[in-house]
Design an enzyme around this catalytic site. Structure first.
Site, short mmCIF file in Angstrom:
data_model
loop_
_atom_site.label_atom_id
_atom_site.label_comp_id
_atom_site.label_asym_id
_atom_site.label_seq_id
_atom_site.Cartn_x
_atom_site.Cartn_y
_atom_site.Cartn_z
N ASN A 11 2.97 10.35 -2.09
CA ASN A 11 2.63 11.46 -2.98
C ASN A 11 3.89 12.29 -3.20
O ASN A 11 4.30 13.05 -2.32
CB ASN A 11 1.52 12.31 -2.33
N TRP A 12 4.50 12.12 -4.36
CA TRP A 12 5.77 12.82 -4.63
C TRP A 12 5.55 14.30 -4.93
O TRP A 12 6.51 15.04 -5.03
CB TRP A 12 6.49 12.15 -5.80
N LYS A 13 4.31 14.70 -5.16
CA LYS A 13 4.03 16.08 -5.56
C LYS A 13 4.90 16.44 -6.76
O LYS A 13 5.11 15.59 -7.61
CB LYS A 13 4.22 17.02 -4.36
N HIS A 97 -6.66 16.97 -3.22
CA HIS A 97 -5.60 17.30 -2.26
C HIS A 97 -5.73 18.78 -1.89
O HIS A 97 -6.09 19.60 -2.74
CB HIS A 97 -4.24 17.01 -2.88
N GLU A 99 -3.65 21.02 -1.57
CA GLU A 99 -2.86 21.93 -2.41
C GLU A 99 -3.60 22.25 -3.71
O GLU A 99 -3.39 23.29 -4.31
CB GLU A 99 -1.48 21.30 -2.68
N GLU A 167 -6.67 14.60 5.75
CA GLU A 167 -5.43 15.35 5.78
C GLU A 167 -5.69 16.76 6.31
O GLU A 167 -6.09 17.64 5.53
CB GLU A 167 -4.86 15.48 4.37
N GLY A 173 3.13 18.95 5.42
CA GLY A 173 4.44 19.56 5.19
C GLY A 173 4.93 20.44 6.34
O GLY A 173 5.89 21.18 6.19
N SER A 212 2.41 15.03 7.45
CA SER A 212 3.62 14.89 8.26
C SER A 212 3.82 13.50 8.85
O SER A 212 4.34 13.34 9.96
CB SER A 212 3.66 15.95 9.37
N GLY A 233 3.71 12.45 2.02
CA GLY A 233 4.34 13.37 1.07
C GLY A 233 5.85 13.30 1.18
O GLY A 233 6.48 12.39 0.65
N GLY A 234 6.44 14.26 1.88
CA GLY A 234 7.89 14.40 1.96
C GLY A 234 8.64 13.10 2.25
O GLY A 234 9.65 12.80 1.61
P1 PGA Z 1 3.53 15.52 3.97
O1 PGA Z 1 2.39 15.62 2.85
O2 PGA Z 1 3.66 14.09 4.34
O3 PGA Z 1 4.77 16.07 3.32
O4 PGA Z 1 3.07 16.35 5.13
C1 PGA Z 1 1.26 14.82 2.92
C2 PGA Z 1 0.36 15.09 1.77
O5 PGA Z 1 0.32 16.24 1.28
O6 PGA Z 1 -0.34 14.19 1.29
#
Ligand code: PGA
Length: 249
Positions: A11-13, A97, A99, A167, A173, A212, A233-234
């Site tokens: 997930n590149w956001k 998600h 977010e 999640e 993050g 994470s 994500g990251g």
């Molecule tokens: P993260 O994000 O790996 O940067 O913690 C995961 C996600 O939001 O799906």
């Protein structure tokens, strides 16, 4: 249930503007040279769907969107429908998600409506659930996740491919992850609810873990009983890191 083929989703956001295409190309080349048994999906911002799709063509990487609107078309400035995402090359879509639940006030009901739209457009929804830190500290994690799975995964999932991603909001993050036992416990809750609601479809739908995940903890997390993959994500932004996670599965 042990799932040998894992679903690894990046997930590149709202990232990928500079160098994203190059990272996607590097990942595609590496997977062409040395294939993986796992299923790999990249979810870039909507504007990059087509270009990333072209960059990874001929590799096993599939493309996904990060959200979609519940309506099929119409006067919704700034939004992307499931059909538009599909036309741009997406086969998957991340929905609900945290977010978006937190930042855009998305309810379970809205997430379910989006998932219905995704299924109608032929996309595989990856429906995210997870508790906040306050909810975990109050001992409510399992109940919250159960409620979210019941209300966010639509009945139509019985006859279509879908995935759920657990999640914990506090792990996204932050560099913090639940213990492996905590991950196993919540995954078992998700599996129980899916199996109850959907029978065999609910017994086999992949349940991912997200929050994470990195090259160091990926092997441990991905080998937890019931974990069918990861939503990353990251660590999905750099081809090397994402590749290490894919290979750890
Ligand atoms: P993260 O994000 O790996 O940067 O913690 C995961 C996600 O939001 O799906």
């Amino acid at each position: 249930m042990k799932q040998s083929v894992k679903l690894i989703v990046g997930n590149w956001k709202m990232n990928g503007a500079a160098g994203g295409l190059e990272q996607a190309r590097l990942l595609a080349e590496a997977l062409k040279d040395q294939p993986t048994a796992n299923q790999v999906v990249l979810c870039p911002p909507a504007t990059l769907l087509e270009r990333i799709g072209s960059a990874v063509a001929g590799s096993p990487i599939q493309i996904g969107a990060q959200d979609c609107r519940a309506e099929p078309s119409g006067a919704f400035t700034g939004c992307v429908s499931a059909e538009l995402a599909s036309e741009a090359g997406a086969a998957f879509v991340i929905l609900g998600h945290s977010e978006r639940r937190a930042g855009f006030s998305e309810s379970d009901e809205l997430v379910a409506a989006k998932a219905r739209a995704a299924l109608a457009a032929g996309l595989t929804p990856i429906i995210c659930v997870g508790e906040t830190l306050e909810q975990r500290d109050a001992g409510q994690a399992a109940d919250i996740v159960e409620r979210q799975v019941r209300a966010s995964v639509p009945d139509q999932a019985r006859t279509a491919a879908f995935a759920v991603s657990y999640e914990p909001v506090w792990a996204i993050g932050t560099g913090r992850t639940p213990t492996l036992d905590q991950i196993a416990e919540i995954h078992a809750v998700v599996r129980r609810v899916l199996a109850e609601r959907f029978g065999s479809a609910g017994e086999t739908a992949p349940i991912l873990y997200g929050g994470s995940v990195n090259p160091k903890n990926a092997a441990d997390i991905l080998h937890v009983e019931g974990v069918g993959g990861a939503l990353v994500g990251g660590a999905s932004l750099k081809a090397d890191d994402f590749l290490a996670i894919i290979r750890a599965a």
